[in-house]
Motif scaffolding. Structure first.
Motif: not given
Length: 408
Positions: A354-383
């Motif tokens: 979904r993020a790729l289809a929405a036009g993720t600006p970059a797939l460099d490693p730093e942007s990618l790990v931050r994207l996954v981190r934000d998704g996991v924390l949003a999914h779990t409510g930070g727990v």
């Protein structure tokens, strides 16, 4: 929850033993404010309620409040002020309406006990800061800081701890350049606590040596398996409860990124793709991300480290090609088994698609790990229920000049 990210070169990590102020506003310590409010409010309330309902003895709450948020000397000061305010406030009434000596003793005794309680609290906080410092130092030794240009690879990694107090997990990762190519490992030791950290440390030590000296990735895999078996047998021999521990892992081999003794990184001129050998030890398969798709890499089934005796051994390494615009994403089960409030697992591949289809600006490693981190924390409510590692790696965009070594 506590988040740990590798710190860029030139920046200092915060001191894990630094004293934390409980109450701060715009960077200023205002821990003195709550007991001051109580100190001023009680006499006013005592005056308003009148002689039928005296509350001046509530001044005993002043040192008690200070003991919860202030230091010992500040608490002692508030205890003395409470006694003074009690004497002044009580003597402002007529003799028949005064509460007298019994309540004075109550306020005095409350002040003494509050000072003692404050000392005990600060000692416990100091012990906890020491424990956290030990845990943080252990993690930094285990997960050493990786240079940004190591072995001809761009990389980024984020470690999220499920518990910020005493629990530490067995997640581990490393990159090892060698004359035979650059090797990468990421894994997760079963269980938690110092036993899991110990198992992770022995695996990382074996990886750093075997990945440098051994020419074949299958041999590196054999060394890791043997070391895990030896560690488990040692634990059983000394009667430890973690004698049946195992570890899942993924081993990557980049044979074209051979480490040479020059001032430059590996020469990738003329290579459109890189060969990547992958050995899977029962771990989550890596995701291959490109500007066009997100897919799991097809890997041979492999048992976790320490359990190879349960099945006959065969060829382990699967070879794929990695293009210059493709990134490998490796995660531990803290990502794939992260649940929301309804118990639904985090859909990693669908989230990235979904993020790729929405036009993720970059797939460099730093942007990618931050994207996954934000998704996991949003999914779990930070727990988070488990320690989580997110690791991304791809071919370096350009060779990196290294400083010439000093003559020996």
């Amino acid at each position: 929850m506590r988040m740990r990210m590798p710190v860029p070169l030139g920046r200092r990590e915060p001191d894990p033993v630094a004293r934390q102020q409980p109450l701060r506003i715009r960077g200023r310590n205002v821990a003195w404010l709550p007991p001051l409010v109580v100190l001023l409010a009680v006499p006013v309330l005592d005056w308003i309620t009148g002689g039928d309902f005296r509350v001046i003895s509530w001044l005993v709450l002043v040192p008690g409040t200070a003991a919860a948020v202030c230091g010992v000397w500040t608490t002692a000061l508030y205890a003395a002020l409470a006694l003074f305010m009690y004497a002044v406030g009580d003597h402002s009434w007529s003799p028949e309406e005064r509460t007298g000596l019994p309540d004075f003793i109550l306020v005095a005794l409350g002040g003494v006990l509050s000072v003692l309680a404050c000392a005990v609290r600060l000692r416990g906080e100091e012990r906890m800061r020491h424990m956290r410092a030990v845990v943080d130092t252990t993690r930094r030794i285990l997960l050493r800081q990786l240079p940004p240009d190591v072995g001809g690879l761009d990389h980024a990694e984020i470690y999220l701890a499920a518990d910020s107090t005493a629990r530490v997990g067995g997640d581990f990762y490393d990159i090892q350049p060698s004359p035979h190519g650059t090797r990468v490992v990421i894994g997760d030791v079963q269980g938690k606590g110092l036993g899991a950290v110990e198992a992770a440390s022995v695996l990382l030590g074996t990886f750093r040596e075997a990945a440098y000296y051994e020419a074949e990735p299958d041999t590196v895999a054999e060394r890791l398996e043997t070391r895990m078996v030896r560690h488990v047998r040692y634990c059983a021999h000394v009667g430890r409860a973690d004698a049946e521990r195992f570890a899942t892992a993924v081993l990557l081999d980049f044979p074209e990124l051979r480490s040479e003794r020059t001032d430059w990184g590996p020469d990738l001129t003329g290579l459109d793709t890189l060969t990547v050998g992958i050995v899977n030890f029962g771990h989550e398969p890596p995701l291959l991300l490109s500007p066009r798709s997100v897919r799991f890499l097809p890997l041979r089934d492999g048992l976790p480290l320490g359990l190879a005796e349960l099945a006959p051994r065969g060829p382990r390494t699967v070879t794929v090609r990695l293009a210059a615009d493709e990134t490998l994403l490796l995660v531990t089960d803290g990502v794939t088994e992260a649940r929301d409030g309804r118990g639904v697992f985090f859909p990693l591949r669908e989230y990235l698609t979904r993020a790729l289809a929405a036009g993720t600006p970059a797939l460099d490693p730093e942007s990618l790990v931050r994207l996954v981190r934000d998704g996991v924390l949003a999914h779990t409510g930070g727990v988070l229920d488990d320690d989580t590692t997110i690791f991304a790696v791809r071919r370096a965009s350009e060779p990196v000049r290294r400083a010439p070594s000093a003559p020996e």
